[in-house]
Scaffold this active site. Structure first.
Site, PDB file in Angstrom:
ATOM      1  N   ARG A   1      20.443  60.999 -21.364  1.00 32.62           N
ATOM      2  CA  ARG A   1      18.996  61.249 -21.351  1.00 32.62           C
ATOM      3  C   ARG A   1      18.618  62.355 -22.333  1.00 32.62           C
ATOM      4  NH1 ARG A   1      15.262  65.145 -20.915  1.00 32.62           N
ATOM      5  NH2 ARG A   1      16.591  66.201 -19.395  1.00 32.62           N
TER       6      ARG A   1
ATOM      7  N   HIS B   1      21.940  75.780 -24.273  1.00 33.44           N
ATOM      8  CA  HIS B   1      22.038  75.165 -25.590  1.00 33.44           C
ATOM      9  C   HIS B   1      22.860  76.079 -26.506  1.00 33.44           C
ATOM     10  CE1 HIS B   1      18.781  71.848 -25.482  1.00 33.44           C
ATOM     11  NE2 HIS B   1      19.200  72.106 -24.254  1.00 33.44           N
TER      12      HIS B   1
ATOM     13  N   CYS C   1      18.445  70.607 -31.347  1.00 32.87           N
ATOM     14  CA  CYS C   1      17.411  71.531 -30.876  1.00 32.87           C
ATOM     15  C   CYS C   1      16.176  71.327 -31.759  1.00 32.87           C
ATOM     16  CB  CYS C   1      17.897  72.979 -30.969  1.00 32.87           C
ATOM     17  SG  CYS C   1      16.674  74.166 -30.395  1.00 32.87           S
TER      18      CYS C   1
END
Length: 303
Positions: free
Chosen positions: A12, A206, A237
């Site tokens: 996802r 992240h 990102c």
């Protein structure tokens, strides 16, 4: 041995911003390979409008095509009641909702304030209770925001508490732009833990600045036992051009195994999965562990 739960977000979060069309069959095979590697929480898709996230337009087909394994959860993103209703019709048993700890991020992404966004979730939580569906809450920008800069830990705690009070069984704390360091992540966790039990928190880090593994380690030392990650480091990102996004699941599993934690994941099968999906997308894996282990294979085969 400490047990750690990995929430795999590659199918996802990892794929949603891909520009190239990814066949539904490829997504389904990715999910199956992840489950075969031992992952038990695999975020499968997103029930959002195809207008906003074209890559997730096949969400109903994904849920219909899953080879559901006993003991494996396949949560989806369902940001509003319409998405929730479609998800339930597709047989979903767990959904996720997103809020931000940054007012500017909330306004620019969903055109409303943080308070308004959380109020919009109330009908989702109520419907989820009626249908026996679990809800997981996400908080974005828990360390810094591309528009507001550094985010106050108390603000993160406030948003996390609201999601928890609404009925989130777990709150995932997302360092959306990957700017966190162990020190800033720990300050944030200390604040949030005054409002939400640590046992109901997850880390979602992240790797834009290469700090994700360090932040996982700091969070583990703090007591967090759930981490989100993406196989092969899928997912860029969008706020830092060319930067990596989600921390690679392979790297998190390698780290946690080194700490003596039990993730239930077969690292070699996970590495093979990361290499496979990277090949499907025409790129090298972002995972350093995968790169290292793949580099050793030719020498081993030739010995």
């Amino acid at each position: 041995m400490e047990k750690v739960r990995i929430v795999e977000v590659g199918p996802r979060d990892g794929l949603q911003n891909e520009k190239q069309a990814i066949p539904t069959a490829t997504k389904l095979e990715l999910i199956e390979r992840l489950a075969a590697a031992g992952l038990r929480d695999i975020e499968a898709t997103s029930f959002v409008s195809p207008k906003w996230v074209p890559q997730m337009a096949d969400h109903a087909e994904i849920m219909a095509g899953l080879q559901r394994r006993p003991g494996v959860n396949y949560p989806v993103l369902a940001p509003n009641l319409k998405g929730f209703e479609a998800a339930v019709a597709a047989g979903v048993t767990e959904v996720a909702v997103f809020a931000a700890a940054s007012e500017a991020f909330s306004q620019k992404n969903i055109n409303c304030s943080i308070a308004e966004s959380i109020n919009r979730f109330a009908p989702v939580f109520e419907a989820a209770r009626q249908h026996g569906v679990k809800v997981r809450g996400y908080v974005s920008c828990v360390v810094a925001c591309p528009y507001d800069g550094a985010i106050a830990p108390d603000k993160v705690a406030e948003v996390a508490a609201r999601l928890h009070d609404l009925g989130s069984y777990e709150v995932s704390l997302g360092d959306t732009i990957g700017a966190g360091t162990p020190a800033s992540v720990l300050r944030m966790l200390e604040a949030v833990a005054t409002k939400v039990p640590v046992a109901q928190l997850a880390g979602h880090y992240h790797d834009t600045y290469g700090m994700a593994a360090a932040n996982v380690y700091a969070s583990y030392q703090f007591g967090v036992r759930v981490f989100d990650s993406s196989v092969a480091g899928l997912g860029g990102c969008p706020y830092a051009k060319g930067a990596t996004g989600n921390v690679a699941t392979e790297d998190v599993v390698y780290l946690l195994q080194g700490l003596g934690a039990d993730t239930g994941v077969d690292l070699q099968r996970l590495v093979d999965c990361g290499a496979w999906i990277s090949e499907q997308l025409g790129r090298a894996p972002q995972s350093r562990v995968t790169r290292a282990l793949l580099a050793k294979q030719p020498a081993a085969n030739g010995a």
